[in-house]
Design a protein around this motif. Structure first.
Motif, PDB file in Angstrom:
ATOM      1  N   ILE A   1      22.211  45.042  99.294  1.00  0.00           N
ATOM      2  CA  ILE A   1      21.128  45.194  98.321  1.00  0.00           C
ATOM      3  C   ILE A   1      20.237  46.366  98.708  1.00  0.00           C
ATOM      4  N   ARG A   2      19.883  46.466  99.976  1.00  0.00           N
ATOM      5  CA  ARG A   2      19.038  47.569 100.451  1.00  0.00           C
ATOM      6  C   ARG A   2      19.745  48.920 100.244  1.00  0.00           C
TER       7      ARG A   2
ATOM      8  N   THR B   1      24.680  40.753 102.719  1.00  0.00           N
ATOM      9  CA  THR B   1      24.080  40.724 101.386  1.00  0.00           C
ATOM     10  C   THR B   1      22.778  41.514 101.367  1.00  0.00           C
ATOM     11  N   ALA B   2      21.912  41.277 102.344  1.00  0.00           N
ATOM     12  CA  ALA B   2      20.651  42.028 102.415  1.00  0.00           C
ATOM     13  C   ALA B   2      20.923  43.515 102.628  1.00  0.00           C
TER      14      ALA B   2
ATOM     15  N   ASN C   1      22.058  49.683  98.046  1.00  0.00           N
ATOM     16  CA  ASN C   1      22.174  49.995  96.619  1.00  0.00           C
ATOM     17  C   ASN C   1      20.833  50.335  95.972  1.00  0.00           C
ATOM     18  N   THR C   2      19.783  49.579  96.319  1.00  0.00           N
ATOM     19  CA  THR C   2      18.513  49.744  95.612  1.00  0.00           C
ATOM     20  C   THR C   2      17.574  50.747  96.263  1.00  0.00           C
TER      21      THR C   2
ATOM     22  N   VAL D   1      27.822  43.197  95.751  1.00  0.00           N
ATOM     23  CA  VAL D   1      26.933  42.104  96.134  1.00  0.00           C
ATOM     24  C   VAL D   1      27.498  40.825  95.504  1.00  0.00           C
TER      25      VAL D   1
ATOM     26  N   THR E   1      26.099  37.560  95.303  1.00  0.00           N
ATOM     27  CA  THR E   1      25.240  36.425  94.994  1.00  0.00           C
ATOM     28  C   THR E   1      25.192  36.161  93.516  1.00  0.00           C
TER      29      THR E   1
END
Length: 181
Positions: free
Chosen positions: A153-154, A149-150, A156-157, A179, A181
């Motif tokens: 996110i990293r 998940t982390a 994608n962002t 993701v 969540t």
């Protein structure tokens, strides 16, 4: 045609070829990083099977068991029963991004659990329903804390948002990671 034979034409063609090679090469590299992340999604950080995919499969099993218990109290054509069955099938059938089907499954399962809690359940079935709620919440926490998940996110962002990776993303050479969540 004369322009293509000139130095300016040759320089332009060279620049276009270099630019295209760089963009497509970057897309290939980004997809390799994405593939590594998807491996963590499927196998877990240490390859031990403790993964987001395993959590999603556990949610599917909870949904199937919840449906079985609910059949004892609600008709099969009940809107909440049909919604849960549809959400479960959507998650099972989706071979790509399962983030939306996963959220839909959790939402419909929680709605059905609330409906069952309003019914006079047997003691055993009440325990099952309570366990289903706890299992869904547990999997939510597990997914939120999973290294994938982390990483997603990293990726994608930060990675896909920065230039020049954003160029490869806008050309659909690389997809963001789902993701859950």
């Amino acid at each position: 045609m004369k322009f293509l034979r000139s130095r300016g034409g040759a320089a332009l063609i060279t620049a276009v070829v270099v630019l295209c090679s760089a963009v497509f090469g970057m897309g290939r590299s980004l997809n390799a990083v994405r593939g590594d992340s998807l491996e963590v999604f499927e196998q877990g950080q240490f390859g031990d099977g403790r993964s987001v995919k395993a959590d999603l499969e556990a949610r599917q099993a909870v949904a199937a068991n919840l449906y079985t218990v609910a059949l004892r109290y609600l008709p099969e054509n009940d809107p909440q029963m049909m919604a849960l069955a549809g959400a479960r099938n959507m998650l099972l059938d989706d071979h790509g991004d399962t983030a939306y089907p996963n959220a839909r499954l959790v939402e419909t399962a929680n709605d059905l659990i609330q409906a069952l809690e309003a019914v006079d359940l047997s003691e055993k079935d009440a325990q099952y329903v309570s366990g289903f709620r706890a299992e869904l919440q547990s999997r939510t926490l597990s997914i939120a804390r999973d290294p994938y998940t982390a990483e997603a996110i990293r990726f994608n962002t930060e990675t896909l948002a920065a230039f020049p990776a954003s160029l490869a993303r806008s050309l659909d050479l690389v997809e963001p990671l789902p993701v859950y969540t």
